[in-house]
Design an enzyme around this catalytic site. Structure first.
Site, short mmCIF file in Angstrom:
data_model
loop_
_atom_site.label_atom_id
_atom_site.label_comp_id
_atom_site.label_asym_id
_atom_site.label_seq_id
_atom_site.Cartn_x
_atom_site.Cartn_y
_atom_site.Cartn_z
N LYS A 248 0.81 -1.21 0.00
CA LYS A 248 0.00 0.00 0.00
C LYS A 248 0.85 1.26 0.00
CE LYS A 248 -4.00 -1.58 2.51
NZ LYS A 248 -4.89 -1.45 3.62
N ARG A 249 1.91 1.22 0.77
CA ARG A 249 2.68 2.45 0.99
C ARG A 249 3.44 2.90 -0.24
NH1 ARG A 249 6.03 2.60 6.20
NH2 ARG A 249 7.02 4.30 5.07
#
Ligand code: GLU
Length: 458
Positions: A248-249
């Protein structure tokens, strides 16, 4: 019926749907459909703080969008329900009691502080942390609150993973895991094998990150006297260009919803995902869903990480776009061009087909229909070209074919190269990006196109 495979997809509704989940679902479905098996969708929602109903809906929507269906699940029911783990707590409790009674599990009364101290001590001594078994040997009598731990048996656990081959783990390297937390909820490692057994799952497909969980899950099945799944298939991690696991990051492309928003065709994404960790052993890259069902073979799932390649995905998507009929493409484009009249979208479809990597780009390619470009700076020769083109275009039928013939005739007569002639015309009517020039012109009303040419060159 043991001979028909039963597979399960067991997502946790704790956030948006991950591209890796879509791939796991796809491999489950391909495998099951080829064998006449059944697909179970089970919602692993035991992570109380993080599970949300809207994330569950996003899972249904995401898989439906891809055309990946399930035979049993929380929304469609089935004989092995309920299909949400949060609705199966009694079952886990019953199984925990069985393990406690047989001595395969025990109560652990240790407080979080005590456990943290044990862990810190192990760290200080630079030893891998394993629970001390204090509560197995000498449980404190006066405490009430407890968790349940599996008592890891002696010996070793071996199993065969269809991708990774035989795996052996020394049980002594595994600390006794918590299987029921002090709040009464099961951990993933307990609920998952119990459900796999009760739901008669024969083949477990899941991401490689779960490989370290497998020995514990098998110990639990063994301790309960349940049959192990016939096969375990751990799929390679998906990494980005930076060779790091998609997360996600760092990787916006990990979110399945992105592809829907940008206008990738679901069938193209399915095709791409099939190849992300599996290869057919031939050069074929474009597969219909039926072809995938026939070709998919677990023994060709790769061990090495699967590299996510945006360019390849765009290429495959482009192939699918070019195979659509003009009408179908227009229908699919409509939501992405909602501000344009229907006839314009219909007329634009053939113009966009050759260049479109995904549907969402259409809006940018057609931006000139909404807003005229700033008049370009042209040298005297270019002005002459644009002026000559305008005069010629005043007389033609306003459609791509006649526009193209008129411009071609003009440039042959005057000895202008296509690039020389087309660039200033495009800049005058559309700016830098637009469909092929004859479409670019014909998609505008004739008066508007001619007015833009006049504004640029007189
Ligand atoms: N809920 C787990 C996950 O989303 C399931 C893993 C499994 O398939 O066992 O990763």
């Amino acid at each position: 019926m043991r001979d028909r495979p039963r597979v399960r997809m067991a997502p946790s509704p704790t956030g948006y749907v991950h591209l890796g989940s879509a791939r796991t679902m796809l491999y489950n479905v391909l495998f099951a459909r080829a064998q006449g098996g059944r697909v179970v969708l089970r919602i692993d929602d035991t992570d109380l703080g993080r599970s949300e109903p809207e994330y569950e809906q996003a899972i249904f929507d995401g898989f439906h969008w891809l055309g990946l269906d399930w035979d049993e699940g929380p929304d469609v029911g089935g004989p092995h329900g309920p299909y949400r783990q949060s609705e199966r707590l009694d079952l886990y409790r019953e199984h925990a009691v069985r393990l406690l009674q047989s001595g395969a599990a025990y109560r652990c009364f240790c407080t979080p502080e005590e456990l943290a101290a044990e862990r810190a001590e192990a760290e200080r001594r630079r030893r891998p942390y394993r629970y001390s078994r204090r509560c197995l040997v000498d449980p404190p009598r006066y405490r009430q609150e407890f968790a349940v731990r599996l008592r890891v048996p002696e010996g070793e656990t071996t199993f065969t993973d269809l991708v990774r081959g035989e795996i052996r783990v020394e049980n002594a390297t595994i600390g006794d895991p918590v299987i029921v937390k002090s709040n009464g909820w099961p951990t993933y490692n307990f609920a998952s094998p119990v459900d796999d057994a009760l739901m008669e799952i024969t083949h477990v497909f899941r991401g490689e990150e779960h490989l370290p969980n497998t020995p514990v899950q098998l110990m639990i099945l063994d301790a309960l006297g349940y049959r192990r799944p016939q096969a375990l298939i751990h799929l390679p991690v998906i990494v980005g260009k930076d060779r790091k696991k998609l997360s996600k990051r760092h990787h916006p492309e990990v979110r399945l919803g992105l592809y829907q928003e940008l206008g990738f065709l679901p069938e193209a994404l399915v095709n791409y995902l099939a190849l992300l960790g599996w290869n057919p052993g031939t050069d074929q890259e474009i597969f219909s869903f039926e072809e995938l069902v026939r070709a998919f073979d677990v023994s060709r799932v790769q061990r090495a990480s699967a590299m996510f390649d945006w360019d390849k995905l765009e290429w495959i998507n482009g192939q699918y776009i070019r195979r659509l009929s003009d009408r179908e493409l227009a229908d699919r484009l409509r939501p992405y061009l909602a501000d344009l009249p229907e006839e314009t979208v219909t007329a634009a479809a053939p113009a966009l087909k050759e260049r479109l990597p995904y549907l969402g780009r259409a809006s940018e390619l057609l931006a000139y229909l909404r807003t005229p470009p700033a008049p370009p700076e042209l040298d005297p020769e270019q002005r002459e070209m644009v002026r000559a083109a305008r005069e010629r275009l005043e007389e033609v039928d306003w459609a791509p074919g006649p526009v193209e013939s008129a411009l071609e005739e003009l440039r042959r007569e005057r000895g202008w190269s296509r690039g020389r002639l087309y660039t200033p015309i495009r800049e005058a009517v559309a700016g830098r990006v637009s469909p092929p020039l004859h479409y670019t012109l014909a998609l505008l009303p004739r008066d508007e196109a001619l007015a833009r040419l006049r504004r640029a060159a007189g």
